[in-house]
Design a protein around this motif. Structure first.
Motif, PDB file in Angstrom:
ATOM      1  N   ALA A 141       0.793  -1.230   0.000  1.00  0.00           N
ATOM      2  CA  ALA A 141       0.000   0.000   0.000  1.00  0.00           C
ATOM      3  C   ALA A 141       0.827   1.282   0.000  1.00  0.00           C
ATOM      4  CB  ALA A 141      -0.938   0.001   1.208  1.00  0.00           C
ATOM      5  N   TRP A 142       2.131   1.150   0.190  1.00  0.00           N
ATOM      6  CA  TRP A 142       2.986   2.349   0.150  1.00  0.00           C
ATOM      7  C   TRP A 142       3.544   2.483  -1.255  1.00  0.00           C
ATOM      8  CZ3 TRP A 142       6.837   2.617   4.905  1.00  0.00           C
ATOM      9  CH2 TRP A 142       6.094   2.624   6.107  1.00  0.00           C
ATOM     10  N   ARG A 143       3.535   3.695  -1.747  1.00  0.00           N
ATOM     11  CA  ARG A 143       4.105   3.935  -3.077  1.00  0.00           C
ATOM     12  C   ARG A 143       5.582   3.542  -3.117  1.00  0.00           C
ATOM     13  NH1 ARG A 143       1.134   9.769  -4.358  1.00  0.00           N
ATOM     14  NH2 ARG A 143      -0.774   8.829  -5.204  1.00  0.00           N
ATOM     15  N   SER A 144       6.252   3.749  -2.014  1.00  0.00           N
ATOM     16  CA  SER A 144       7.680   3.408  -1.955  1.00  0.00           C
ATOM     17  C   SER A 144       7.908   1.895  -1.967  1.00  0.00           C
ATOM     18  CB  SER A 144       8.303   4.006  -0.698  1.00  0.00           C
ATOM     19  OG  SER A 144       7.545   3.614   0.439  1.00  0.00           O
ATOM     20  N   ARG A 145       6.817   1.134  -1.838  1.00  0.00           N
ATOM     21  CA  ARG A 145       6.967  -0.325  -1.806  1.00  0.00           C
ATOM     22  C   ARG A 145       6.361  -0.976  -3.050  1.00  0.00           C
ATOM     23  NH1 ARG A 145       6.476  -2.447   4.340  1.00  0.00           N
ATOM     24  NH2 ARG A 145       8.146  -3.766   3.543  1.00  0.00           N
ATOM     25  N   PHE A 146       5.973  -0.158  -4.025  1.00  0.00           N
ATOM     26  CA  PHE A 146       5.287  -0.668  -5.218  1.00  0.00           C
ATOM     27  C   PHE A 146       6.117  -1.739  -5.920  1.00  0.00           C
ATOM     28  CE2 PHE A 146       3.663  -0.556  -9.575  1.00  0.00           C
ATOM     29  CZ  PHE A 146       2.288  -0.479  -9.373  1.00  0.00           C
ATOM     30  N   PHE A 147       7.420  -1.495  -6.022  1.00  0.00           N
ATOM     31  CA  PHE A 147       8.281  -2.417  -6.780  1.00  0.00           C
ATOM     32  C   PHE A 147       9.143  -3.308  -5.868  1.00  0.00           C
ATOM     33  CE2 PHE A 147       7.605   0.747 -10.228  1.00  0.00           C
ATOM     34  CZ  PHE A 147       7.060  -0.127 -11.158  1.00  0.00           C
ATOM     35  N   GLU A 148       8.776  -3.371  -4.597  1.00  0.00           N
ATOM     36  CA  GLU A 148       9.609  -4.145  -3.663  1.00  0.00           C
ATOM     37  C   GLU A 148       9.719  -5.620  -4.071  1.00  0.00           C
ATOM     38  OE1 GLU A 148       9.251  -2.540   0.317  1.00  0.00           O
ATOM     39  OE2 GLU A 148       9.419  -4.571   1.107  1.00  0.00           O
ATOM     40  N   TYR A 149       8.646  -6.140  -4.680  1.00  0.00           N
ATOM     41  CA  TYR A 149       8.636  -7.557  -5.094  1.00  0.00           C
ATOM     42  C   TYR A 149       9.808  -7.889  -6.012  1.00  0.00           C
ATOM     43  CZ  TYR A 149       6.748  -5.933  -9.544  1.00  0.00           C
ATOM     44  OH  TYR A 149       6.576  -5.298 -10.747  1.00  0.00           O
ATOM     45  N   ARG A 150      10.335  -6.868  -6.686  1.00  0.00           N
ATOM     46  CA  ARG A 150      11.410  -7.129  -7.653  1.00  0.00           C
ATOM     47  C   ARG A 150      12.626  -7.786  -7.006  1.00  0.00           C
ATOM     48  NH1 ARG A 150      11.822  -4.424 -12.582  1.00  0.00           N
ATOM     49  NH2 ARG A 150      13.863  -5.416 -12.593  1.00  0.00           N
ATOM     50  N   ALA A 151      12.876  -7.453  -5.747  1.00  0.00           N
ATOM     51  CA  ALA A 151      14.043  -8.022  -5.058  1.00  0.00           C
ATOM     52  C   ALA A 151      13.894  -9.531  -4.831  1.00  0.00           C
ATOM     53  CB  ALA A 151      14.248  -7.313  -3.724  1.00  0.00           C
ATOM     54  N   TYR A 152      12.644 -10.017  -4.929  1.00  0.00           N
ATOM     55  CA  TYR A 152      12.388 -11.438  -4.667  1.00  0.00           C
ATOM     56  C   TYR A 152      12.103 -12.219  -5.945  1.00  0.00           C
ATOM     57  CZ  TYR A 152      11.848  -9.422  -0.045  1.00  0.00           C
ATOM     58  OH  TYR A 152      12.072  -8.730   1.117  1.00  0.00           O
ATOM     59  N   ARG A 153      12.139 -11.536  -7.097  1.00  0.00           N
ATOM     60  CA  ARG A 153      11.711 -12.188  -8.327  1.00  0.00           C
ATOM     61  C   ARG A 153      12.615 -13.344  -8.753  1.00  0.00           C
ATOM     62  NH1 ARG A 153       7.259 -10.375 -11.575  1.00  0.00           N
ATOM     63  NH2 ARG A 153       5.707 -10.378  -9.933  1.00  0.00           N
ATOM     64  N   SER A 154      13.938 -13.230  -8.546  1.00  0.00           N
ATOM     65  CA  SER A 154      14.777 -14.371  -8.950  1.00  0.00           C
ATOM     66  C   SER A 154      14.422 -15.597  -8.099  1.00  0.00           C
ATOM     67  CB  SER A 154      16.275 -14.098  -8.859  1.00  0.00           C
ATOM     68  OG  SER A 154      16.558 -12.810  -8.480  1.00  0.00           O
TER      69      SER A 154
END
Ligand code: DAV
Length: 379
Positions: A141-154
């Protein structure tokens, strides 16, 4: 097969081979594989509405000074060391430890609806939840966390290739309509009064939840509404998990709610910690199901310890290695004593500097694989 079993003396290896790659139904079954977050690359977010709501007024200066920049290097170094040491301890207990990718979260990005810079990959518990054999990326829900999932994609891709069921919940647009900007600007007391009445900084325009607002008790999951989890997000979760799981909404007199894992923490079947400063309003539900709820012990943290994202109640944010063994912060002696008195083996581990980033052992982990299967625990 019988011969094979005889040749293989390590029971944990054996069960690991027979478990699906992603398999976790509760917070206490024997832990086999876990993702541990990182503070490398962490950045201080801009004071967006949801962060403004959740942070404490005395921290505004910190956010104003560092917004959009990397977290101060000395904080990162000491917390990164604590996390690395924690990983080695988990490995010594036979747990496979995985880490997210390092990303420079201070980079700015622009979507169709907003512009922001990022935060960190320190708290996999906020982003990821394993329910049975499925791993779900939370909307956030935080804009600063919108793309956080990218760190877990590999990691997600690897688990997927190895057969995991992988789902991404729909992300909210995080457009201006999604937030109640006026709410965020109100004085703390007014915000608390509104929260008490069921108003939060995010609206119900699009589904949203952080994974850390959910706690798993086998077939029964408990979720709280918060400044990052809305009603329509809970509806999404209920509909998605279908008849196999039951999702119950629980409430706490917490007027700055964000994440359930310093409010309700199950330790083993029939026993859970609750927070005496915000006791669960649905205690009866647990009593009827045969669960004892025990008050957590307060933190030993000094009042002046910098806490930018959470309260000192993260002292109860423990990680269970199995139903008898619990990792607790090294200086939280009252919590350690409480758990020992309840019959647990306690593993004290340093993580105090990580508190400053907003969490403790439960927050900084996501258990990908635990032994055990779908069970009911009295609800
Ligand atoms: O008590 O401030 C802590 C949970 C952070 N993920 C609290 C909630």
């Amino acid at each position: 097969m019988e011969n094979l079993l005889k040749l293989e003396p390590n029971p944990s290896l054996l069960s690991n081979q027979t478990l699906p790659v992603v398999n976790s139904y509760n917070e206490w079954d024997p832990l086999k594989e876990v993702i541990v977050g990182r503070v490398e690359g962490a950045a201080v977010p801009h004071l967006e509405p949801a962060l403004l709501t959740n942070s404490y007024p005395n921290n505004l200066g910190f956010f104003q000074k560092y917004a959009g920049q990397p977290f101060p290097q000395e904080l990162v170094e000491i917390a990164a060391k604590e996390l690395n040491d924690f990983c080695h301890i988990l490995e010594a207990f036979g747990v496979t430890v995985r880490r997210p990718d390092i990303i420079d979260f201070s980079k700015t990005y622009k979507t169709l609806d907003f512009e922001a810079s990022g935060f960190y990959a320190a708290m996999p518990r906020d982003v990821l939840i394993v329910v049975g054999n499925e791993i779900i990326e939370a909307p956030m829900a935080w804009r600063s966390r919108f793309f956080e999932y990218r760190a877990y994609r590999s990691l997600m891709l690897e688990y997927f290739r190895r057969g995991a069921k992988w789902t991404t919940a729909p992300k909210p647009s995080m457009s201006d309509e999604f937030y109640d900007f006026e709410f965020a600007q109100k004085p703390v007391e007014e915000r608390y009064a509104l929260t008490k009445k069921g108003h939060f900084v995010i609206r119900d325009t699009e589904p949203s939840f952080d994974a850390a607002d959910i706690v798993r008790f086998g077939r029964d999951l408990f979720v709280q509404r918060s400044h990052v989890t809305n009603n329509i997000g809970i509806t999404w979760l209920k509909r998605h998990l279908g008849d196999t799981f039951r999702v119950h909404v629980v409430n706490f007199p917490d007027y700055n709610p964000m994440h359930i894992d310093a409010s309700l923490v199950p330790l083993r079947p029939g026993l859970a910690l609750i927070n005496p400063a915000r006791p669960c309003l649905e205690k009866e539900l647990f009593k009827k199901a045969g669960w004892d709820l025990v008050d957590a012990a307060p933190s030993t943290l000094p009042d002046n310890w910098p806490m930018y994202m959470c309260s000192s109640w993260v002292c109860m944010n423990i990680l269970s290695l199995d139903p008898e063994t619990i990792v607790v912060e090294k200086q939280e002696e009252p919590m350690q004593k409480l758990l020992k008195d309840l019959g647990f083996k306690v593993i004290p581990v340093d993580l105090r500097h990580l508190y400053t980033f907003g969490g403790s052992f439960h927050c900084v982990t996501c258990d990908v694989r635990r032994e055990g299967k779908l069970e009911e625990y009295g609800f």
